[in-house]
Enzyme design. Structure first.
Site, PDB file in Angstrom:
ATOM      1  CE1 TYR B  26      -3.626   2.634   0.724  1.00 27.30           C
ATOM      2  CE2 TYR B  26      -2.169   3.371   2.498  1.00 27.30           C
ATOM      3  CZ  TYR B  26      -3.268   3.580   1.680  1.00 27.30           C
ATOM      4  OH  TYR B  26      -4.004   4.741   1.823  1.00 27.30           O
ATOM      5  CD  GLU B  91       7.598   1.681  12.134  1.00 28.00           C
ATOM      6  OE1 GLU B  91       8.023   2.705  12.688  1.00 28.00           O
ATOM      7  OE2 GLU B  91       7.986   1.321  11.005  1.00 28.00           O
ATOM      8  CE1 TYR B  94      -2.928  -2.513   5.061  1.00 25.53           C
ATOM      9  CE2 TYR B  94      -3.253  -4.613   6.196  1.00 25.53           C
ATOM     10  CZ  TYR B  94      -3.255  -3.851   5.038  1.00 25.53           C
ATOM     11  OH  TYR B  94      -3.605  -4.442   3.849  1.00 25.53           O
ATOM     12  CB  VAL B  95      -7.972  -1.449   8.575  1.00 30.63           C
ATOM     13  CG1 VAL B  95      -9.257  -2.263   8.363  1.00 30.63           C
ATOM     14  CG2 VAL B  95      -7.939  -0.887   9.996  1.00 30.63           C
ATOM     15  N   GLY B 105      -9.944   1.382  12.209  1.00 26.02           N
ATOM     16  CA  GLY B 105      -8.722   2.166  12.421  1.00 26.02           C
ATOM     17  C   GLY B 105      -8.854   3.031  13.662  1.00 26.02           C
ATOM     18  CE1 TYR B 139      -3.115   7.492  12.551  1.00 22.47           C
ATOM     19  CE2 TYR B 139      -1.801   8.469  10.812  1.00 22.47           C
ATOM     20  CZ  TYR B 139      -2.188   7.366  11.539  1.00 22.47           C
ATOM     21  OH  TYR B 139      -1.634   6.139  11.256  1.00 22.47           O
TER      22      TYR B 139
END
Lengths: 172, 172
Positions: B26, B91, B94-95, B105, B139
């Site tokens: 991705y 770090e 992910y989904v 998420g 975020y």
């Protein structure tokens, strides 16, 4: 500059804290400074250390003249990359103004690199303020690459309030 | 999406490694991927873990249909700020594509935040690729701030060759 570079010990906390405050002044963010010597001491030298630190200790004859035992420090943590495994994150690299220009920053970086290789790390990452050109020049001269240019990483932070709000359980 | 979020266990390594590979695809950097399942297993579940991980486990009835046990994961490490003390560094978040759009998420971020608060952390920091707008939007919606804009942080890395060169002792 005949400094000895060695891992920090519990008794070094007050002097490390003083240098952290100097660095915060240099970075023009002293108002962000919340860390206390007590917390630094607990987190660095307790049962489960949260960071690692190397100090540049002045020769005995220079300590009383300078009024301080250390000329600089590097503070770093074990970190991890899901591409390459073990890494180090460099949080601080600092040399007090009157001890600059003698290659001490470079020596501290080399010491951190030795710690990294010994721990089986594949790289060191860090964040640096864009206007801090002396630090950026040093890092570049030692082979660092700018990931904000390419492939284009940006740094984000969840400040304390956001962290606390996130941690609240959603109603079921 | 009735997933259970829980800390990863040693037996989860092969499935976490698969998701790490999906994330590298991705992010368009699969050629940077050097991590192996063996190393991930050693570093995550050995005597001194180098990272922490939360997995989103599918309900039993969905596992065989999906062919995988997990819908996503978050990988993070203990880190340290010399301004504020203990922090977490995120770090990976992910989904897997087929499980997106159900708020997973966000749930993973909340779980990481709970781990952070429990550990006495004051914030979470991370690096994100500028073009990854779904992640950046998530975020931001949870209160994150972009430090590359203001006060202007850039991300730098010493790659493996630079690290090894730095670690060589200077001739005396």
């Amino acid at each position: 500059m005949d400094c000895t570079l060695r891992p920090a010990e519990a008794g070094d906390s007050p002097h490390i804290m003083r240098m952290i405050r100097e660095l915060a002044e240099y970075e023009k963010i002293p108002h962000f400074m919340k860390l206390t010597e007590e917390v630094l001491h607990r987190d660095g030298f307790g049962e489960t250390p949260w960071f690692r630190c190397v100090v540049a200790e002045l020769p005995e004859k220079s300590k009383s003249e300078a009024g301080v035992p250390f000329a600089g420090y590097a503070l770093f943590v074990n970190s991890y990359s899901s591409w390459t495994g073990r890494t180090l994150h460099l949080e601080d690299l600092y040399v007090s103004p009157k001890f600059r220009g003698h290659g001490l920053g470079r020596r501290l970086m080399k010491k951190v690199a030795q710690e990294g290789v010994r721990s089986g790390c594949s790289h060191i990452h860090l964040s640096v303020l864009k206007w801090n050109t002396p630090a950026i020049s040093l890092y570049h001269s030692l082979g660092a690459e700018n990931l904000t240019e390419e492939p284009g990483y940006q740094v984000m932070i969840f400040p304390e309030e956001a962290l606390r709000n996130m941690a609240i359980e959603d109603p079921q």
